[in-house]
Design an enzyme around this catalytic site. Structure first.
Site, mmCIF file in Angstrom:
data_model
loop_
_atom_site.group_PDB
_atom_site.id
_atom_site.type_symbol
_atom_site.label_atom_id
_atom_site.label_comp_id
_atom_site.label_asym_id
_atom_site.label_seq_id
_atom_site.Cartn_x
_atom_site.Cartn_y
_atom_site.Cartn_z
ATOM 1 N N TYR A 1 4.924 10.242 -31.737
ATOM 2 C CA TYR A 1 5.291 9.386 -30.794
ATOM 3 C C TYR A 1 6.439 8.576 -30.493
ATOM 4 O O TYR A 1 7.432 8.180 -30.837
ATOM 5 C CB TYR A 1 4.344 7.418 -30.851
ATOM 6 C CG TYR A 1 3.100 7.699 -30.758
ATOM 7 C CD1 TYR A 1 2.561 6.927 -30.260
ATOM 8 C CD2 TYR A 1 1.955 8.258 -31.931
ATOM 9 C CE1 TYR A 1 0.886 7.221 -30.046
ATOM 10 C CE2 TYR A 1 0.394 8.157 -32.196
ATOM 11 C CZ TYR A 1 0.520 7.266 -30.744
ATOM 12 O OH TYR A 1 -1.422 7.506 -30.763
ATOM 13 N N HIS B 1 -10.105 5.347 -24.104
ATOM 14 C CA HIS B 1 -9.564 6.127 -24.606
ATOM 15 C C HIS B 1 -10.278 6.239 -26.480
ATOM 16 O O HIS B 1 -10.157 5.015 -26.908
ATOM 17 C CB HIS B 1 -8.369 6.003 -24.573
ATOM 18 C CG HIS B 1 -7.021 5.914 -25.334
ATOM 19 N ND1 HIS B 1 -6.099 7.246 -25.323
ATOM 20 C CD2 HIS B 1 -6.711 5.919 -27.410
ATOM 21 C CE1 HIS B 1 -5.617 7.652 -26.262
ATOM 22 N NE2 HIS B 1 -5.840 6.847 -26.872
#
Length: 599
Positions: A245, A421
């Site tokens: 990330y 998601h």
């Protein structure tokens, strides 16, 4: 009537090109128009056309395609090589498609449950050396589709000209063939593929998917506004780890007054690695930019109000014409978060991906917001999904009663779209809507969730969330290919269960999630017992706003969720399938032109 003497619009030119004539057809049309303008009778004819033009404007209101029998159009690919037009008589009747592809080989089009091949309903056709061919097929996997025993599609025309193949065909909207896809007023994943020859073989990269609501289509308006904000990383190096990330905290150029973002355009450099992107609005105490790995204890970790979102497999998303995401008018920082899924653990790759946020100073009727709902992974609380589970259900709840603790008054929220998601084990996602303790609807659902296609889903109609309503997000996982437990977390091999709700009018509350209180419980060895335990434990409900104000409820509950509604299939005879169309047909056009000629 000065309108009729203006030059051909870019949109009209593009539609003419899509119609199958190529650019030569456009220039021929332009020459004919110029000759027509020079006629002395031009003004008189325009007057005689007024009644027809008025009727035509009513018939095609909201459409941007010239052909009145096929009023809707979408390019299915980013390079505008695959053009689909369609029209239908009524939701229980027939639907007609025209597929125009820049190839002289075979062309294929179909409906997919999840954007892939397996379970898809497909037609393939073309103009070969021996003549025209066209078949109704279905796919059982990533292999050549099989010919359906019941041919439910009717070929209307097949032509090949100027390097393009045009295939026009019709089918019943509600088909009773077990191999055919049932078309509803919900968004459907359309797939396409084509070859460069007439040998129906592997298509390579000449394929794609796009989600479109065929029965409740909202055309996108072409804009000449070129203003956009750029939220991208700049040549960062992606580490060799499977999951990474990266976060960039930034400020946009100072917009002294409020503007509206109306379109979110992804800028993807490494399509095989960028999994999803979120742009967050930061609270006022975040005052310094940075560009580094996420979640390292930096001040920007507090930026959680989602302004824009993109998921793998998605394209450009344009908001409805009456809403816009507010930006500007304040000195605000934003955090761009990009999740890289480095499946092969490659080292040394660089990336400059992100988003373009197209904006306008012409404010729309409503400010749009994005509310994060579902289950929030909390490292303080244990949550494990057992291996070898065919179906394992996880829940996150949102009770809007808590909103009044941070906001007063609380308006009714109009939900118009969402992003669902999960990670690799996700198979289904359902978002239940409850009022007075009873489920009244599904805000959204995907019974065939695909990790590789996480697009914005535009709802068939607006869903209203009233104060005190409850929202439950249910995710169904399959771990039959795993030997160890799966944890909730950030890694691609971990799991998530989230639904990002796009709504208006925007409020300051940006997050409404929960997590079962597992602090005093132990995992169960039986799969069903583990699922039941996690579902019945008290839910720790959490809400927060743009300034990180928050509120908790430690005694939330997961209510029962109804079965997914199914469409009934009604058998129809050929006469009913060929009922009179509500859309003007070619014979009607000819009669009308004859009427015009006699005026």
């Amino acid at each position: 009537m000065t309108f009729f003497t203006c030059s051909l619009s870019l949109e009209f030119i593009e539609q003419s090109r899509c119609a199958g004539g190529g650019w030569e057809g456009v220039w021929q049309l332009h020459r004919q128009w110029a000759q027509f303008e020079n006629l002395q009778l031009h003004r008189d004819i325009m007057r005689s056309l007024l009644p027809f033009l008025y009727l035509f404007s009513v018939w095609t209101k909201g459409a941007r395609v010239v052909d009145p029998t096929l009023p809707f159009m979408e390019y299915l690919d980013q390079n505008n090589l695959v053009c689909l037009k369609w029209g239908f008589d009524n939701p229980q009747g027939n639907i007609t498609f025209k597929l125009v592809v820049n190839t002289t080989g075979w062309v294929g089009f179909g409906f997919s449950p999840n954007g892939g091949m397996k379970g898809s309903d497909i037609v393939i056709g073309g103009v070969g050396p021996s003549g025209i061919y066209f078949t109704d097929r279905y796919a059982t996997g990533n292999s050549k589709p099989l010919v359906d025993e019941q041919q439910s599609y009717t070929l209307l025309s097949m032509t090949e000209s100027d390097g393009q193949t045009t295939m026009t065909f019709r089918r019943s909207i509600q088909s009773c063939d077990g191999q055919d896809f049932h078309i509803t007023d919900k968004p459907i994943k359309l797939i396409y593929a084509y070859g460069i020859t007439d040998e129906i073989a592997y298509h390579g990269d000449r394929e794609g998917t796009k989600e479109v609501n065929l029965l409740n289509y909202k055309p996108r308006m072409t804009s000449t506004n070129l203003n956009y904000l750029s939220a991208t990383v700049d040549n960062i190096t992606i580490p060799h780890s499977r999951t990474y990330y990266h976060c960039k905290v930034m400020q946009f150029p100072n917009l002294k007054t409020k503007h509206h973002i109306y379109q979110i355009e992804p800028v993807i450099e490494n399509v095989d690695m960028v999994h999803h992107m979120l742009l967050h609005r930061c609270p006022t105490f975040v005052t310094k930019p940075y560009d580094k790995p996420c979640f390292m204890g930096d001040m920007g970790d507090a930026c959680f109000g989602v302004v824009a979102a993109w998921g793998v497999g998605a394209g450009v998303y344009e908001l409805p014409e009456n809403v816009g995401i507010p930006v500007g008018g304040e000195d605000t920082f934003y955090r761009l978060e990009i999740h890289y899924n480095n499946q092969n653990s490659k080292a040394g790759r660089t990336d400059s991906s992100g988003m373009k946020l197209h904006y306008t100073a012409q404010l729309r009727q409503h400010d749009a917001g994005i509310l994060t709902t579902g289950m929030l992974p909390l490292v303080q609380f244990h949550y494990s999904i057992p291996p070898n589970a065919t179906q394992f259900h996880t829940y996150g709840v949102c009770n809007t009663t808590l909103f009044s603790q941070l906001l007063n008054p609380v308006p009714e929220l109009q939900v118009f779209a969402m992003i669902l998601h999960t990670h690799l084990a996700g198979r289904k996602v359902r978002v239940g809507h409850y009022r007075n303790g009873e489920q009244i609807d599904f805000l959204g659902l995907d019974e065939n969730f695909n990790f590789e296609f996480q697009q914005v889903i535009s709802l068939g109609n607006i869903k209203t969330i009233k104060q005190s309503d409850e929202i439950a997000v249910e995710c169904t996982y399959s771990t039959t290919d795993r030997t160890n437990v799966t944890m909730m977390g950030l890694a691609t091999t971990n799991e998530m269960c989230l639904a990002f709700l796009f709504y208006y009018p925007a409020i300051k509350i940006n997050t409404c999630v929960s997590h079962p209180n597992t602090s005093m419980s132990k995992d169960q060895y039986d799969i069903a017992a583990q699922e039941s335990l996690l579902k019945t434990l008290p839910q720790i409900q959490y809400i927060s706003d743009d300034n990180t104000n928050s509120s908790f409820n430690f005694y939330g509950t997961v209510r029962e969720m109804m079965k997914t509604p199914t469409d009934t299939c009604e058998n129809k005879n050929a006469a009913s399938r060929l009922s009179t169309s509500w859309i003007m047909n070619p014979a009607g056009i000819m009669l009308l032109l004859l009427w015009i000629a006699m005026i």
